[in-house]
Design a protein around this motif. Sequence first.
Motif, short mmCIF file in Angstrom:
data_model
loop_
_atom_site.label_atom_id
_atom_site.label_comp_id
_atom_site.label_asym_id
_atom_site.label_seq_id
_atom_site.Cartn_x
_atom_site.Cartn_y
_atom_site.Cartn_z
N PRO A 96 0.85 -1.20 0.00
CA PRO A 96 0.00 0.00 0.00
C PRO A 96 0.88 1.25 0.00
O PRO A 96 1.90 1.29 0.70
CB PRO A 96 -0.78 -0.12 1.32
CG PRO A 96 -0.60 -1.53 1.78
CD PRO A 96 0.70 -2.00 1.23
N LEU A 97 0.51 2.24 -0.76
CA LEU A 97 1.30 3.47 -0.78
C LEU A 97 1.41 4.07 0.61
O LEU A 97 2.44 4.67 0.96
CB LEU A 97 0.67 4.49 -1.75
CG LEU A 97 0.79 4.16 -3.24
CD1 LEU A 97 0.00 5.18 -4.06
CD2 LEU A 97 2.24 4.14 -3.68
N ALA A 98 0.38 3.91 1.42
CA ALA A 98 0.39 4.47 2.78
C ALA A 98 1.42 3.80 3.67
O ALA A 98 1.77 4.34 4.72
CB ALA A 98 -1.00 4.36 3.40
N ALA A 99 1.91 2.61 3.27
CA ALA A 99 2.90 1.89 4.09
C ALA A 99 4.33 2.25 3.73
O ALA A 99 5.27 1.79 4.38
CB ALA A 99 2.70 0.38 3.93
N ILE A 100 4.52 3.07 2.70
CA ILE A 100 5.86 3.46 2.28
C ILE A 100 6.32 4.67 3.09
O ILE A 100 5.63 5.68 3.15
CB ILE A 100 5.90 3.79 0.77
CG1 ILE A 100 5.56 2.54 -0.05
CG2 ILE A 100 7.27 4.34 0.37
CD1 ILE A 100 5.46 2.80 -1.54
N ARG A 101 7.49 4.54 3.70
CA ARG A 101 8.05 5.62 4.50
C ARG A 101 9.15 6.39 3.76
O ARG A 101 9.39 7.55 4.03
CB ARG A 101 8.59 5.07 5.83
CG ARG A 101 7.48 4.66 6.79
CD ARG A 101 6.68 5.87 7.23
NE ARG A 101 5.47 5.52 7.97
CZ ARG A 101 4.27 5.45 7.45
NH1 ARG A 101 4.10 5.67 6.14
NH2 ARG A 101 3.22 5.16 8.19
N ALA A 102 9.85 5.73 2.86
CA ALA A 102 10.89 6.40 2.06
C ALA A 102 11.23 5.51 0.88
O ALA A 102 11.03 4.29 0.93
CB ALA A 102 12.14 6.66 2.91
N VAL A 103 11.73 6.13 -0.19
CA VAL A 103 12.15 5.40 -1.38
C VAL A 103 13.55 5.87 -1.77
O VAL A 103 13.76 7.07 -1.98
CB VAL A 103 11.19 5.61 -2.56
CG1 VAL A 103 11.68 4.86 -3.80
CG2 VAL A 103 9.78 5.17 -2.20
N GLY A 104 14.49 4.94 -1.84
CA GLY A 104 15.83 5.27 -2.27
C GLY A 104 16.03 4.88 -3.73
O GLY A 104 15.64 3.79 -4.14
N ALA A 105 16.61 5.78 -4.52
CA ALA A 105 16.83 5.52 -5.95
C ALA A 105 18.07 6.27 -6.40
O ALA A 105 18.48 7.26 -5.77
CB ALA A 105 15.62 5.94 -6.77
N ALA A 106 18.67 5.83 -7.49
CA ALA A 106 19.78 6.57 -8.10
C ALA A 106 19.28 7.94 -8.53
O ALA A 106 18.10 8.12 -8.86
CB ALA A 106 20.33 5.80 -9.29
N HIS A 107 20.19 8.93 -8.53
CA HIS A 107 19.77 10.31 -8.79
C HIS A 107 19.11 10.46 -10.15
O HIS A 107 18.07 11.13 -10.28
CB HIS A 107 20.99 11.24 -8.71
CG HIS A 107 20.63 12.69 -8.77
ND1 HIS A 107 21.13 13.54 -9.72
CD2 HIS A 107 19.78 13.42 -8.01
CE1 HIS A 107 20.62 14.74 -9.55
NE2 HIS A 107 19.80 14.71 -8.52
N GLY A 108 19.64 9.80 -11.18
CA GLY A 108 19.05 9.90 -12.51
C GLY A 108 17.64 9.35 -12.54
O GLY A 108 16.74 9.94 -13.15
N GLU A 109 17.42 8.21 -11.88
CA GLU A 109 16.09 7.61 -11.86
C GLU A 109 15.13 8.47 -11.04
O GLU A 109 13.94 8.57 -11.35
CB GLU A 109 16.18 6.19 -11.30
CG GLU A 109 16.92 5.24 -12.24
CD GLU A 109 17.09 3.86 -11.65
OE1 GLU A 109 16.89 3.71 -10.43
OE2 GLU A 109 17.43 2.94 -12.41
N LEU A 110 15.67 9.09 -9.98
CA LEU A 110 14.86 9.98 -9.17
C LEU A 110 14.34 11.15 -10.01
O LEU A 110 13.15 11.50 -9.96
CB LEU A 110 15.70 10.50 -8.00
CG LEU A 110 14.95 11.12 -6.82
CD1 LEU A 110 14.21 10.05 -6.04
CD2 LEU A 110 15.91 11.87 -5.92
N LEU A 111 15.23 11.74 -10.82
CA LEU A 111 14.83 12.86 -11.66
C LEU A 111 13.83 12.42 -12.73
O LEU A 111 12.85 13.12 -13.01
CB LEU A 111 16.06 13.47 -12.32
CG LEU A 111 17.05 14.18 -11.39
CD1 LEU A 111 18.26 14.66 -12.17
CD2 LEU A 111 16.38 15.34 -10.67
N ARG A 112 14.08 11.25 -13.35
CA ARG A 112 13.16 10.76 -14.38
C ARG A 112 11.77 10.51 -13.81
O ARG A 112 10.76 10.73 -14.49
CB ARG A 112 13.72 9.49 -15.02
CG ARG A 112 14.81 9.76 -16.05
CD ARG A 112 15.12 8.51 -16.86
NE ARG A 112 15.77 7.48 -16.05
CZ ARG A 112 17.07 7.42 -15.85
NH1 ARG A 112 17.88 8.33 -16.38
NH2 ARG A 112 17.60 6.45 -15.13
#
Length: 206
Positions: A96-112
């Motif tokens: 569930p989206l409500a269960a997500i506290r943080a998402v880690g991703a590479a900077h390029g993927e974060l921007l995309r």
Amino acid sequence: MRWDRFFEDLEDQLAAEWEAERAALDSEAERLRVSRLQLRTRMVGFAQAAAAALAIDLVDGSLLEAAVTSVGADWVAARPASAPAALAEPSIVLIPLAAIRAVGAAHGELLRSARAPAAESRLAERVTFGFALRDLARRRAGVTIGTAAGRALSGTIDRVGADHLDLALHDADSPRRAAAVTAFRILPFSAVAWVRVSATTGVITP
């Protein structure tokens, strides 16, 4: 010649001011667009870009490394790359989206992921977490459910209400038989951190 130069200077100045004004407008429009982004839209971006495994911090305190494969109205489906023991076997995890506290991703993927995503199926926007759970209940699929309290409960979902589910507790690898059921639990959706399903179950995905 001086007048020619004078008008050239004016034209250059006006062009520079126009470019500066247009850049400011574009920047303001972009800030406005980003201010309206929702987490779901970012997750759709990760799914559409087939991004590498993300580091997803969940409300139960676990860290799930998984690639987002699809996104429903209020949940995501992810394929784990590596995970805590309870999530280690080949599986699909519904979060569930409500269960997500943080998402880690590479900077390029974060921007995309912050860019406007490609058009998606209208069905995806309508398939709620409850709908996906009802599909699992219909299939009598064995599941393991992680709760916000940090417990993992295995069994079969018997029925799904508007905001909760009934879980018959038994070994997730065994069929649901009366003799195998050890207890029953009512779980509010708000208490669910993740639901692991065997990758061969064929759970509905948007």
